[in-house]
Each structure stands twice: as C-alpha cells, then as structure tokens.
Enzyme design. Structure first.
Site, PDB file in Angstrom:
ATOM      1  N   HIS A   1      -7.055  92.923 -12.794  1.00  0.00           N
ATOM      2  CA  HIS A   1      -7.623  93.493 -14.006  1.00  0.00           C
ATOM      3  C   HIS A   1      -6.774  94.706 -14.356  1.00  0.00           C
ATOM      4  O   HIS A   1      -5.810  95.019 -13.663  1.00  0.00           O
ATOM      5  CB  HIS A   1      -9.058  93.964 -13.754  1.00  0.00           C
ATOM      6  CG  HIS A   1     -10.005  92.871 -13.364  1.00  0.00           C
ATOM      7  ND1 HIS A   1     -10.500  91.969 -14.266  1.00  0.00           N
ATOM      8  CD2 HIS A   1     -10.552  92.535 -12.174  1.00  0.00           C
ATOM      9  CE1 HIS A   1     -11.330  91.141 -13.648  1.00  0.00           C
ATOM     10  NE2 HIS A   1     -11.368  91.453 -12.378  1.00  0.00           N
TER      11      HIS A   1
ATOM     12  N   CYS B   1      -9.141  86.556 -12.329  1.00  0.00           N
ATOM     13  CA  CYS B   1     -10.255  86.727 -11.380  1.00  0.00           C
ATOM     14  C   CYS B   1     -11.261  85.572 -11.450  1.00  0.00           C
ATOM     15  O   CYS B   1     -10.950  84.481 -11.005  1.00  0.00           O
ATOM     16  CB  CYS B   1     -10.889  88.103 -11.567  1.00  0.00           C
ATOM     17  SG  CYS B   1     -11.738  88.650 -10.074  1.00  0.00           S
TER      18      CYS B   1
HETATM   19  N1  GLN Z   1     -17.392  86.626  -9.070  1.00  0.00           N
HETATM   20  C1  GLN Z   1     -16.052  86.512  -8.549  1.00  0.00           C
HETATM   21  C2  GLN Z   1     -15.867  87.170  -7.175  1.00  0.00           C
HETATM   22  O1  GLN Z   1     -16.538  88.113  -6.837  1.00  0.00           O
HETATM   23  C3  GLN Z   1     -15.061  87.061  -9.558  1.00  0.00           C
HETATM   24  C4  GLN Z   1     -15.213  88.540  -9.781  1.00  0.00           C
HETATM   25  C5  GLN Z   1     -14.409  89.048 -10.951  1.00  0.00           C
HETATM   26  O2  GLN Z   1     -14.063  88.314 -11.859  1.00  0.00           O
HETATM   27  N2  GLN Z   1     -14.128  90.337 -10.989  1.00  0.00           N
HETATM   28  O3  GLN Z   1     -15.029  86.737  -6.432  1.00  0.00           O
END
Ligand code: GLN
EC number: 6.3.5.13
Length: 240
Positions: free
Chosen positions: A194, A95
């Site tokens: 995740h 992510c």
């Molecule tokens: N901040 C990033 C987004 O919203 C990654 C989010 C995350 O790692 N869950 O795209």
C-alpha cells in the site's frame, strides 16, 4: 462512449476494496499517462456493476476479510476481468486484491476461500499480522525498476506456484512470507504494497503503461516522487 485512442483504466470495486490510499494508484496512473500526452478514460466499477472487458489497465485494492470474500465471489461470477486479461489487458492487484487473484485465500477464520484463479498463487492465514514499512528489490527481468517501498498490513501469507515469478525479494518486511514480495505473470502484477504503491514506486506505474501501450514511456520529472521515496527509504534503511 469511450474513444478508440484513449487509455482505458478500470478501478475495480472501490466500495469493497480500497484501503490505505490504494485509489491513489489510479490517480498516479492517470497523471503519468496524461503527462505523456495520452488521453485517459477511467471507470470506477462498483461491486453491483459488471466489470467491462474493454479496459487497458485494471486496478484493485486491499481490504478487510469480509469484503474480500464478497469481491472474489462477484469477480468469479462476473467474468469481465477474466475476459479482459485473456485479451491482454494489464492488471495491478494490491493485498486483498492480490490474494483473490490466486486459487485460494484465507477467510475470516482462516478457512480456504476460492479465488478467481488468474494467478498461480495460494494464500492462507499466517501466524501474525504483518504491519509496517516494506522494502524489496525487484526482479531484474522486469527492467530497471528501483527498490520498492511501501506499507503492508495483512495476516495472509502467499505461496507462489510455477506459473508466476516473485515480483521482488524483501529487504525489510514480510511480503509473501518466504523472503519474496508480490508476483507477476504475463501482464499481471500482484503486491502487498500500500502507500499507495504507485505513488511510492512510479516505475511500476510506467511498467503498466508500457505493457498497456507497447511503447516505453518517455522520461518525466519525478522530483517529488523521488523525495517521497528517499524519505520513506531513509526511515527504514538508516544508510539510505
Ligand atoms: N484481509 C487480508 C489479510 O489480512 C488483506 C488485508 C489487506 O488488504 N490489507 O491478509
């Protein structure tokens, strides 16, 4: 001092990036290596510390926009991860960690922020937050990796360049935002999953172990992983 024969796992910046159980990826990798008789040494590298370049497998997780920007700046300045990848280490990035491996990603206001440039991808801000279960079919070129299951929560969308291949095609969920999910190049895998991703997809953990050791991992009893996978897949695919 790390022993020569141990598998060296490096968990990057747990103080900045580790949401939705991403640290579980480290535990799964350690356990699967140990169950095959390997000795494992894991280093947790906080963002104030240098990233060692002697690791075999590096992992980085997801997080909020602000820590994501900090992590990208520190990794760029540090250079340890770049040296490790150049010497053939494997990397699993989730992510926010996935987005920062690219050339650019979207900051808090969607502004372009410079990534670390280890993957030929560019991310930006999408029109809506992608939240929920994700199911995707893995590129068969990676061998027999069964259907991916995971959980996504991100605003970002990711465009893949010529230097990478999609990790998978989405069946349920958003992933990169164009029908694909994640990407890979060399021994680097990036994904929006995740869950943690390696607990829900142990075949990905074995792929990393294979890349790191050069030896196909021996089969082990995956009954509990399989139960988790089937429960999660059945929750989103009524026919599964
Ligand atoms: N901040 C990033 C987004 O919203 C990654 C989010 C995350 O790692 N869950 O795209």
């Amino acid at each position: 001092m790390p022993s020569e024969s141990a598998l060296r796992i490096v968990w990057i910046y747990p103080d900045l990036l580790s949401t939705y159980g991403d640290q579980g990826n480290v535990l799964v990798l350690e356990q699967r290596a140990r169950r095959r008789g390997a000795s494992v040494e894991t280093v947790h590298v906080r963002s104030s510390d240098p990233v060692p370049d002697s690791g075999d497998i590096y992992l980085i997780g997801g997080g909020e926009d602000r820590p994501q920007i900090l992590a990208a700046e520190r990794l760029r300045r540090d250079g340890g991860l770049h040296r490790a990848v150049a010497r053939g280490a494997a990397l699993f990035a989730v992510c926010a960690g996935y987005q920062i491996m690219g050339t650019t990603f979207g900051g808090e206001e969607g502004q372009p922020v410079e990534g670390v440039g280890l993957l030929d991808i560019a991310s930006g801000r999408g029109t809506h937050r992608a939240v929920g279960e994700l199911v995707a079919e893995v590129d068969p070129a990676l061998g027999a990796v069964p259907t991916l299951t995971g959980f996504e929560n991100h605003m970002g969308v990711t465009r893949l360049g010529q230097g990478v291949r999609p990790l998978s095609r989405t069946v349920v969920g958003t992933g990169n935002g164009d029908g694909t999910e994640g990407c890979y190049a060399g021994k680097i895998v990036g994904t929006y999953l995740h869950g943690p991703a390696l607990a829900r997809n142990p075949a990905l953990a074995d792929l990393l172990l294979f890349w790191a050791t050069g030896t196909p991992p021996t089969p082990i009893d995956d009954t509990w992983y399989e139960r988790l996978r089937q429960e999660r897949l059945a929750a989103v695919l009524p026919s599964a």
